[in-house]
Design a protein around this motif. Sequence first.
Motif, mmCIF file in Angstrom:
data_model
loop_
_atom_site.group_PDB
_atom_site.id
_atom_site.type_symbol
_atom_site.label_atom_id
_atom_site.label_comp_id
_atom_site.label_asym_id
_atom_site.label_seq_id
_atom_site.Cartn_x
_atom_site.Cartn_y
_atom_site.Cartn_z
ATOM 1 N N ALA A 1 -2.132 4.241 10.796
ATOM 2 C CA ALA A 1 -1.604 3.706 12.055
ATOM 3 C C ALA A 1 -1.540 4.819 13.106
ATOM 4 N N PHE A 2 -1.170 6.007 12.653
ATOM 5 C CA PHE A 2 -1.107 7.143 13.574
ATOM 6 C C PHE A 2 -2.502 7.469 14.108
ATOM 7 N N MET B 1 -6.517 5.396 20.401
ATOM 8 C CA MET B 1 -6.272 4.753 21.693
ATOM 9 C C MET B 1 -6.104 5.794 22.793
ATOM 10 N N LEU B 2 -5.512 6.929 22.435
ATOM 11 C CA LEU B 2 -5.352 7.991 23.431
ATOM 12 C C LEU B 2 -6.725 8.437 23.928
ATOM 13 N N PHE C 1 -0.680 4.390 4.801
ATOM 14 C CA PHE C 1 -0.763 3.361 5.836
ATOM 15 C C PHE C 1 -0.259 3.904 7.178
ATOM 16 N N GLY C 2 0.880 4.598 7.122
ATOM 17 C CA GLY C 2 1.433 5.163 8.352
ATOM 18 C C GLY C 2 0.483 6.146 8.998
ATOM 19 N N LEU C 3 -0.196 6.908 8.148
ATOM 20 C CA LEU C 3 -1.163 7.869 8.676
ATOM 21 C C LEU C 3 -2.279 7.139 9.420
ATOM 22 N N PHE D 1 0.877 -1.175 0.000
ATOM 23 C CA PHE D 1 0.000 0.000 0.000
ATOM 24 C C PHE D 1 0.905 1.213 0.000
ATOM 25 N N ASP D 2 0.332 2.344 -0.246
ATOM 26 C CA ASP D 2 1.148 3.536 -0.124
ATOM 27 C C ASP D 2 1.566 3.663 1.336
ATOM 28 N N PRO D 3 2.839 3.589 1.627
ATOM 29 C CA PRO D 3 3.279 3.585 3.023
ATOM 30 C C PRO D 3 2.842 4.825 3.788
ATOM 31 N N THR D 4 2.837 5.969 3.123
ATOM 32 C CA THR D 4 2.471 7.183 3.847
ATOM 33 C C THR D 4 1.036 7.093 4.330
ATOM 34 N N GLY E 1 -4.785 5.400 14.476
ATOM 35 C CA GLY E 1 -5.087 4.330 15.426
ATOM 36 C C GLY E 1 -4.551 4.653 16.804
ATOM 37 N N THR E 2 -3.327 5.161 16.853
ATOM 38 C CA THR E 2 -2.750 5.428 18.172
ATOM 39 C C THR E 2 -3.424 6.647 18.815
ATOM 40 N N LEU F 1 -4.280 12.956 1.979
ATOM 41 C CA LEU F 1 -3.745 12.562 3.278
ATOM 42 C C LEU F 1 -4.182 13.549 4.354
#
Lengths: 264, 597, 210
Positions: free
Chosen positions: C47-48, C54-55, C43-45, C38-41, C50-51, C188
Amino acid sequence: MAKLQGLLFGLATLVLVVVATAFFAKEWLPPLKSDRIAIDHGIAVTLLVTGLVFIATNLLLAFFAWRYQDAPGATAAYWHHNAKLEWIWTLVTAAIMFGFLFNALAMWGQLQKAPPADAMLVEVVGQQFAWNVRYPGKDGIFGRTDAKLVDPGNLNFIGLDKTDPNAADDVIMPQNQLYLPEGLPVRVRIRSLDVIHSFFLPNFRVKQDAMPGMAVETWFTPKVAGDYEIACAEHCGLGHYRMRGQLHVVKPDGFDAAVAAALE
Amino acid sequence: MAHAETHAAEAHGHADHAPQSFIWKYVFSKDHKVIGIQYYVTAMFMALIAGLLAMTIRLQLAWPEKTFPSLNFLTKGYTDGVMNPEFYAMLFTMHGTIMVFFVLSTAPVSGFGNMLIPLQVGARDMAFPFLNGLSFWTFLPGCIVILSSFFVGAGAAAGGWTSYPPLSALRSAVPGSEMGQTLWIIGMVFFIASFTMGGLNFVTTILNMRTKGLSMMRMPMTLWAMFLVAVLGLLSFPALTAASLMLLFDRHFGTSFFIPSGLVLSGQVVNHQGGSPLLWQHLFWFLGHPEVYILMLPALGFTSDIMVAFCRKPIFGYKAMVGAMLAISGLSFVVWGHHMFVSGMSPYLGMAFAVGTMLIAVPSAVKTFNWLATLWRSRIIFKTPMLWAMGVVSLFISGGLSGIWLGQTALDIHFHDTYFVVAHFHLIMAGAALFGVFGATAFWFPKMFGRMMNDTLGKIHFWFTFLAYYCTFFPMHYIGLAGHMRRIYDPYQYEFLKNLQPINQFITISAFILGASQILFFINYFWSAFRGEKATDNPWNAAGLEWTTPSPPGHGNWPGEIPEVHRWPFDYSVPGAEKDFVLQTDPAPIGDKAGSH
Amino acid sequence: MATPALDDPGLPPGRGSLPALAVVGHGGGGGRDSQVRFDPTRFGLWAFLGTISMLFIGFTSAYMLRRASADWAPIAAPPILWLNTTLLALSSVALEAARQRLRAWKVTAARGFFGLAGALGAGFVIGQFGAWRTLRAQGVFLATNPHSSFFYMLTGVHVLHLAGGLVWFLAIAARLRRLTPGDDALGLFATYWHFLGFVWAYLLFVLFVL
């Protein structure tokens, strides 16, 4: 050199097994003076099972380190799974763990069940760095306390409201002095005035955190008269190490006299 | 994320040219290998400090009655050669904090994770190199803040590494709780921010940037560990962020999240009400337990990957090993309450947490059995990395079994907050993680510096550490059984602990030997980095993808195209193969796990 | 590349009009020759996000526990919050409008809507300060009661995330001229921005409806 390493590893592991086993065979637990023998039994069973696993797995590790070393002509097997073997050890482990779990939960249920109706009530309030002991008196009801009434100068450490009728017969002991009658179940109501403490009676297998803002009860039966120690098991500040109380278990018929003498 | 744009663009551009000036190449580097080494060296420096703190703790426990005038130079710690009790509290608080977060989360995860992930997935760098550099430069201020707290005001935080309120929330509850605890919170926020950036990089790189042919089920165990660790970190650390912020507000802005009504501190009524100290414990351990596995999983991964290379045999039960790691990671989110069995939390909750705790022993046992099965009928070459890997297995057994004692709610009544717990987690969590790091250092050293570590010195270091480690931490089981509490400045105030002093002295002497033998490691590390024997590209004859790079890998890792992967990284002693290992990139149709894709 | 004509020379290769699922083959596509899933950026977004989720889940669980205590005294929502909510919603709408215009090659209009989205977002942040002022004027401070503590803290943490978003907004604005229809930059940013809108709606629900 390499040969030596395998042998060394095997020997070191062997020594570990022997020395560890020898020391575990000693009596380390403080002598039990309460009815909580179940905990000692649980420890013994766990020691036996985990001890056997410890010995078996470490001996295997020692043996493999010695036996399967590289040597001229040695070959390794191309062998990387065996579903049957893997299922067996997974299920056997799971079965053992469920055994432990059921036993532990049964024990826990016993310890947490409601105390007998005739259990004696006593309150222990932790503060930096002492234990305050209070008996409810004949009415069996503790008087009201209020933080604003705390007055160490007049020895009112827990802020007892003396205008409350229930407080009239409350007995407040000198700090760090707890008297309990032998053979009678006792309910200990544990509170804290400031930070978290932990009411720990090593000889009685009792430990309960004194959580500020909560009153938590635990109950047990002291079995043997004598003088014991109360320890604080939760870090509560710089005087944590000297937050030591004394527990005097006395014969039931001498209990009132002992309390009265301590109050002198 | 404001930088998402720029660094994504850089991820594309960087492969073309390497930075030339020293400062961009080695200081503000975006190269994963440099960042990995930066993390690693910083963590090892922090380990040195935290280790010295531990030595000082041990000195006090062995001879509290003796005076040490030579230590008076620690002006906050010693008066007339006698340690101040509040200094003792700072020592164990900071030892725990630094070791757990700034050493054992950092060296294996941020250090080796950054070092190895691109090499093992077959990528030129991490997904977000800029974020990666930023992550280190967020971590470093965290270290500085944490260390500086010793020198500010009354001293460092002294509420334990768990920082339980109200002790940590009331600024007058413990000396050092004044400024030190606030700096502790700030340091943790830096750490969490840096770990989050790292975690985003880890999951993204591992999921999205694997080279052709490298399916998830062909990944080495280290990659699995790093992936799970990053997921655990991203999901669990926010709980500590939230809790830390609330603690900060309670300390400085008068809120009452964790401070209940009716507290009296040194005769003064505390002006807070209604908060719950238990709330902190829930939030803290929601992070705290996954955190334990953040420390351990990389070490377990290293152990598997090192073990196969030195016993020349494929890993046994790869699927089960991966499954066990997944199960451990999943279960780690539902066991936090086992730290709170005697906290006054509902006994029913205690039962629920006991279930998860006992279940987590099953995948842990599976891992042990699989390691033993890997060793069976293998051909073990005892080089330094292998000794460390065997050490991890040994510690994992010894430390894991005591978990079964502690996980049983009723038994925990006696063991909670005693040295039995200290023995347990030092063997399994701290020890396994530390041994894993040492093993990984010796194993992947060629990829760090292009040189080999000295094997003889490494072995001597291992033997001193291994024996001293057991002598230090195993006897703690016995004094724990005897009821010896943790965090006690002078245990011998208690009658029932007086006869344990000789054991404490034995532990202390062992700890000093353990500490002193680490000098060997530092000598070996730095000497070998500059003067060590030059390493070939694949000095261990290992099968993993990282061994197809030059030692050390240059900028972009592979000089030519990134190779394609055709098998798992565990093909040793394959029947019909020319050598006793088959590289992951070898397309030969031999072995059980080969195939073009 | 599917539509090489749209590629801006200033953009890295491999980021044409298929940003989200750009599969770059082995050795191809320039700098990145790993096989990209996938486009890593993007995906990373996620994941961010996601965190961050959780906060807020962490805060919410604390909120639920704290709310059960005896000293809980609810505060009234300052009315300006509804205005702020509208601003933030409109900001998201404007951002989507900007993306649509950009896809349709209406670059000037896209820039206009993008600027509007930023202005509305800034308006929300200013409005939140207004809400805090209103409460302070009523004598409701951070430490007044647990509900007010949570209100200030949660809105504060949310505004911090929005402020980060505004910095990102400025970074895009600085190179707005070079923005092309194929660029994923707006996409993004929009993902992050809409997410913060959802978080705001969630916070309002937790703080004042639940």
